[in-house]
Design a protein around this motif. Structure first.
Motif, PDB file in Angstrom:
ATOM      1  N   ASP A   1       0.851  -1.196   0.000  1.00 26.33           N
ATOM      2  CA  ASP A   1       0.000   0.000   0.000  1.00 26.33           C
ATOM      3  C   ASP A   1       0.886   1.245   0.000  1.00 26.33           C
ATOM      4  N   PRO A   2       1.356   1.646  -1.189  1.00 22.28           N
ATOM      5  CA  PRO A   2       2.316   2.748  -1.238  1.00 22.28           C
ATOM      6  C   PRO A   2       1.780   4.067  -0.688  1.00 22.28           C
ATOM      7  N   LYS A   3       0.473   4.324  -0.836  1.00 17.56           N
ATOM      8  CA  LYS A   3      -0.045   5.591  -0.304  1.00 17.56           C
ATOM      9  C   LYS A   3      -0.002   5.587   1.228  1.00 17.56           C
ATOM     10  N   ALA A   4      -0.326   4.468   1.836  1.00 16.53           N
ATOM     11  CA  ALA A   4      -0.239   4.370   3.300  1.00 16.53           C
ATOM     12  C   ALA A   4       1.214   4.521   3.753  1.00 16.53           C
ATOM     13  N   THR A   5       2.145   3.962   2.982  1.00 19.48           N
ATOM     14  CA  THR A   5       3.572   4.094   3.296  1.00 19.48           C
ATOM     15  C   THR A   5       3.988   5.560   3.206  1.00 19.48           C
ATOM     16  N   LEU A   6       3.555   6.232   2.132  1.00 15.86           N
ATOM     17  CA  LEU A   6       3.885   7.654   1.961  1.00 15.86           C
ATOM     18  C   LEU A   6       3.299   8.476   3.114  1.00 15.86           C
ATOM     19  N   THR A   7       2.068   8.155   3.498  1.00 14.19           N
ATOM     20  CA  THR A   7       1.406   8.872   4.593  1.00 14.19           C
ATOM     21  C   THR A   7       2.191   8.710   5.892  1.00 14.19           C
ATOM     22  N   SER A   8       2.661   7.494   6.146  1.00 13.33           N
ATOM     23  CA  SER A   8       3.437   7.213   7.356  1.00 13.33           C
ATOM     24  C   SER A   8       4.781   7.947   7.315  1.00 13.33           C
ATOM     25  N   LEU A   9       5.461   7.908   6.165  1.00 16.89           N
ATOM     26  CA  LEU A   9       6.738   8.613   6.022  1.00 16.89           C
ATOM     27  C   LEU A   9       6.542  10.115   6.227  1.00 16.89           C
ATOM     28  N   PHE A  10       5.471  10.645   5.677  1.00 14.11           N
ATOM     29  CA  PHE A  10       5.155  12.069   5.787  1.00 14.11           C
ATOM     30  C   PHE A  10       5.023  12.451   7.268  1.00 14.11           C
ATOM     31  N   ALA A  11       4.254  11.653   8.016  1.00 14.92           N
ATOM     32  CA  ALA A  11       4.039  11.939   9.441  1.00 14.92           C
ATOM     33  C   ALA A  11       5.353  11.883  10.228  1.00 14.92           C
ATOM     34  N   GLN A  12       6.220  10.929   9.877  1.00 13.10           N
ATOM     35  CA  GLN A  12       7.501  10.780  10.579  1.00 13.10           C
ATOM     36  C   GLN A  12       8.481  11.906  10.226  1.00 13.10           C
ATOM     37  N   ARG A  13       8.464  12.337   8.972  1.00 10.40           N
ATOM     38  CA  ARG A  13       9.530  13.212   8.475  1.00 10.40           C
ATOM     39  C   ARG A  13       9.252  14.708   8.627  1.00 10.40           C
TER      40      ARG A  13
END
Length: 197
Positions: free
Chosen positions: A143-155
């Motif tokens: 689920d690349p969008k969920a991965t991007l969302t998680s990276l966004f929140a972390q970064r």
């Protein structure tokens, strides 16, 4: 001539720029660090460098290949070496990978020898830019969008430590984004000044 160039042109006199520190573009994948960085380098008439390209050139492999063969920690170590080396050269515009600014070592090196510019783009804009690309090793998930969302929140909390923040909203053409960055940098005389030609 861009709006920025017009704004710093005084009658018939044109202005050139004196860049005193390397401008390090930071932010999420898809924020436009490489594209805007290239335009900014042209605008300021300084070299453009890309840390990922420098790593690929040294390794004779692509970033996804390095991730696959050697893993992310190995890549991050090489990234830190390359960024440290590039920061010791003549002032330029340097684009970095999305994870580079997460490293405290990199943040410290950039603060000492350059200026970090965060291209702040919202999640939907980022997703619209990366969703059809397969060159992002961190997004090769179920689920690349969920991965991007998680990276966004972390970064984002790390990116917010950058010296300069330039909003990508509303989406604007690349040359206008380069103008925005240059306008912000002119507020920092320790980084950029105009020199009438």
């Amino acid at each position: 001539m861009s709006e920025f160039q017009q704004s710093v042109t005084n009658g018939e006199q044109t202005s050139s720029f004196v860049l005193k520190k390397t401008v390090v573009m930071v932010g999420m994948m898809g924020a436009g660090k490489t594209a805007v960085g290239r335009m900014l380098a042209q605008l300021l008439d300084v070299p453009f460098l890309d840390s990922d390209q420098e790593i690929e050139s040294a390794a004779n492999m692509s970033v996804p290949e390095i991730f696959a063969r050697d893993g992310e920690p190995f890549f991050r170590a090489r990234e830190t070496e390359v960024i440290s080396r590039l920061l010791t050269g003549a002032p330029c515009v340097l684009s970095t990978g999305g994870g580079a600014f997460l490293s405290a070592v990199n943040q410290k090196a950039i603060a000492a020898n350059g200026v970090a510019v965060w291209l702040d783009a919202d999640l939907e804009l980022l997703w619209s830019r990366v969703r059809h690309r397969d060159t992002r090793p961190l997004l090769r998930t179920a689920d690349p969008k969920a991965t991007l969302t998680s990276l966004f929140a972390q970064r984002v909390p790390e990116y917010s430590k950058a010296d300069v923040r330039v909003s990508c909203a509303p989406p604007v053409p690349l040359d206008r984004m380069a103008d925005r960055v240059a306008q912000e940098l002119l507020l920092r005389p320790d980084v950029l000044e105009t020199a009438n030609a």
